[in-house]
Design an enzyme around this catalytic site. Sequence first.
Site, PDB file in Angstrom:
ATOM      1  N   HIS A 123      -2.601   4.923   3.935  1.00 34.51           N
ATOM      2  CA  HIS A 123      -2.864   3.491   3.801  1.00 34.51           C
ATOM      3  C   HIS A 123      -1.696   2.785   3.099  1.00 34.51           C
ATOM      4  O   HIS A 123      -1.157   1.810   3.602  1.00 34.51           O
ATOM      5  CB  HIS A 123      -4.171   3.311   3.019  1.00 34.51           C
ATOM      6  CG  HIS A 123      -4.510   1.895   2.632  1.00 34.51           C
ATOM      7  ND1 HIS A 123      -5.612   1.242   3.121  1.00 34.51           N
ATOM      8  CD2 HIS A 123      -3.910   1.010   1.800  1.00 34.51           C
ATOM      9  CE1 HIS A 123      -5.669   0.027   2.617  1.00 34.51           C
ATOM     10  NE2 HIS A 123      -4.644  -0.142   1.799  1.00 34.51           N
ATOM     11  N   GLU A 124      -1.307   3.346   1.946  1.00 37.82           N
ATOM     12  CA  GLU A 124      -0.280   2.668   1.146  1.00 37.82           C
ATOM     13  C   GLU A 124       1.108   2.782   1.766  1.00 37.82           C
ATOM     14  O   GLU A 124       1.864   1.817   1.779  1.00 37.82           O
ATOM     15  CB  GLU A 124      -0.239   3.243  -0.275  1.00 37.82           C
ATOM     16  CG  GLU A 124      -1.536   3.105  -1.062  1.00 37.82           C
ATOM     17  CD  GLU A 124      -1.869   1.675  -1.444  1.00 37.82           C
ATOM     18  OE1 GLU A 124      -0.997   0.798  -1.318  1.00 37.82           O
ATOM     19  OE2 GLU A 124      -3.022   1.427  -1.852  1.00 37.82           O
ATOM     20  N   HIS A 145       0.577  -0.137   4.816  1.00 34.76           N
ATOM     21  CA  HIS A 145       1.276  -1.338   4.349  1.00 34.76           C
ATOM     22  C   HIS A 145       2.775  -1.261   4.622  1.00 34.76           C
ATOM     23  O   HIS A 145       3.444  -2.278   4.694  1.00 34.76           O
ATOM     24  CB  HIS A 145       1.021  -1.551   2.853  1.00 34.76           C
ATOM     25  CG  HIS A 145      -0.392  -1.931   2.548  1.00 34.76           C
ATOM     26  ND1 HIS A 145      -1.061  -2.905   3.248  1.00 34.76           N
ATOM     27  CD2 HIS A 145      -1.273  -1.462   1.635  1.00 34.76           C
ATOM     28  CE1 HIS A 145      -2.298  -3.016   2.763  1.00 34.76           C
ATOM     29  NE2 HIS A 145      -2.455  -2.145   1.785  1.00 34.76           N
ATOM     30  N   GLU A 151      -5.384  -5.375   4.872  1.00 37.24           N
ATOM     31  CA  GLU A 151      -6.075  -4.177   4.393  1.00 37.24           C
ATOM     32  C   GLU A 151      -6.698  -3.425   5.566  1.00 37.24           C
ATOM     33  O   GLU A 151      -6.716  -2.199   5.608  1.00 37.24           O
ATOM     34  CB  GLU A 151      -7.156  -4.528   3.365  1.00 37.24           C
ATOM     35  CG  GLU A 151      -6.625  -5.018   2.018  1.00 37.24           C
ATOM     36  CD  GLU A 151      -5.592  -4.090   1.399  1.00 37.24           C
ATOM     37  OE1 GLU A 151      -5.660  -2.867   1.632  1.00 37.24           O
ATOM     38  OE2 GLU A 151      -4.701  -4.589   0.700  1.00 37.24           O
TER      39      GLU A 151
HETATM   40 ZN    ZN Z   1      -4.120  -1.814   0.746  1.00 36.65          ZN
END
Ligand code: ZN
Length: 727
Positions: free
Chosen positions: A449-450, A454, A506
């Site tokens: 995710h990070e 992103h 997100e």
């Molecule tokens: Zn995030």
Amino acid sequence: MVDSQYILPNDTSISLLDCCEAFQLLSKDEKLYAHYISRASWYGGLVVLLQTSPESPAIYVLLMKLFRAQTPSELQDTATAVGLSAEEYQAFLIYAAGVFSNMGNYKSFGDTKFVPNLPQEKLKDLVWQSAAYKQKPEEVESLWKVCGQLMYSLDDRQKQLGLGTKGITTYFSGNCELKDAELAQKFLDSKGISAYNTRLFKTAGPNGKTLYEVRLASAINDDAPQEGETDHKCGVYEFDGVTFRVVRGDYAPLMKKVVECLEKAKKHAASPNVVAMLERYIQSFNTGSIEAHKEGSKHWIKDAGPIVESYIGFIESYRDPYGSRGEFEGFVAVVNKDMSAKFAQLVASAERLLPELPWPKEFEKDRFLKPDFTSLDVLTFAGSGIPAGINIPNYDDIRQTVGFKNVSLGNVLAAYSSQKEKLTFLEEEDKDLYVKWRSSSFEIQVGLHELLGHGSGKLFVQDEEGKFNFDSSVVNPETGETVKSWYNHGETWDSKFCTIASTYEECRAECVGMYLCLNKEVLKIFGHEGDDANDVTYVNWMTMVRAGVLGLEFYTPENQKWRQAHMQARFVILRVLLEAGQDFVTIQQTTGSDGKPDAIIHIDRSKIATVGMAALRSFLRKLQVYKTTADVELGRAFYSKYSEVTDAEPHRFLTLRETVLLRKEARKMFVQANTRVEGDDVEFRNYEASAMGLIHSFVDRFSEGDERLESDLQELSTRDLHCWNHV
Ligand code: ZN
């Protein structure tokens, strides 16, 4: 029957805040440094008892005495003998764990009082038959005299924290009202005294005039200027027809312990900057100077990316009803080197992994930029509660000139999804898998995710000279035509997508995590192969689907708004997977064994790689294409459609939301580890994730020589109580 709002339920979830692995990877000096800052934090944390309610310190000391004389299981025998049922004794243990976790008898989250969920007479019988009572009957009786009644009372004023008749506070004496708080603030401002480490006590002065005593938290109990003290504030001042007396020494015995521990930590500091930081803190806690704490905070901000992170002092002002006095808080967190190493491998593999994502290579960044991200595990968090992330310092002037730090607390987040949850809405066999693989799958999801979530995807931009950062022949895979929109000079993702920017982003990052968690190379980096790897993937998808259901709690039907970006994102993903059909994901709304509405989530794991991935691939590609091409109209319409919560068949989400609210869990409590210096090494000790384990950890934490501290605490609270009642 007591309103359930004012009790902690017996099945309150209690998790271990696990930091063992991260701690073991520290060097000896780092361990010693972490140990002494932890000790300083724990001693300082006891200040919160004095900052919460007049009876909190007595309740705390009484509980410590009971459990120091008998372990929770030994005391259980006494409880059974005096006629407490197993449920009643468990209620008592949960109450004790709650007092320790909140550092007082008011919830740190919501500020309402909680009382023991067993009859007062039975609790009194237990206390009177305890070993602690048999050892020192007068001491225990006098503690009971102070807190026995107040522990249970739910008068309107006592139900919550507040000022004057509105509630209870010990930041002010009981006779203070809003107008006293306002006057005191004017006075403090006029003298350049920060309210952060103060309390206010109102009495009648010798001349009949109102006398306000402003107490500064400090180890030094002497109001005379100290050698080298540059901002001495103690003294008597006439102001607006009343008298203010600024004195120091509030919580002095506790502040003294804090200072002693910080002095020891100094010897193991990682850099001269950290030494300078500790020296300013020590000065602040010795003399009560907030200026010194601000100077310390500046050094703290300069200490970028340390192995052992910490912050300590009077920090958050949520619980002062007037909002300017800080509650004591101290934490120590450790960079999770092991997790960080896996993340580093993920970054190293980014060039091979990014092309796996479902968009054309032209939609990917020309060069992968690693986003700022380190994972910290909390070793110690002392105070009234533990957040999952923090953004400090709170001094506005420092934030604007020097800056601030964002701290994300990995093991707190992880614990929110660990074993002892009620695991609502899952099938029995899924619960076992969930418990087994939840933290592994969480680790992978967070990393993906990070870093690749992103960190991935390109924005098409035209610069101020009219030049494009993409080729005019690039084809939009959704339309089959060349790209028709982009970000003009000065436009950004946030400015363009504004209100939905964060939840949309997100959602994109979560989808990347789900998408790549099927990748063999990724699974191998995190140590999973074969059937285990399949289980990890399955649990990750299951967690996301369940999070989508739980997310409904954060939707307000009255104004049709989502209140939490991540939870909205997960609901959107749930919708996408439901829409995939073919019975891949189903939610069955049922009646639970308790006769109340319930629901069961089912995921056909054999279809993840086929049906699930196909749906996710098409959805994620759209998210990226709209983002890359700045197509806010299509992007917003697309995302909003999936965010809608209605009661339409077949899913009836509004009804499901009622079930989610009904089965919502009480706020979790955390069991924290202890460290102890043994010879020249630091011993680390974990405890069982239960009320008994939590109590045990507190008894161990304050063992040797701390009984003296408890009589100090009692003395301080008696003095406060006197002021509180008789002024
Ligand atoms: Zn995030």
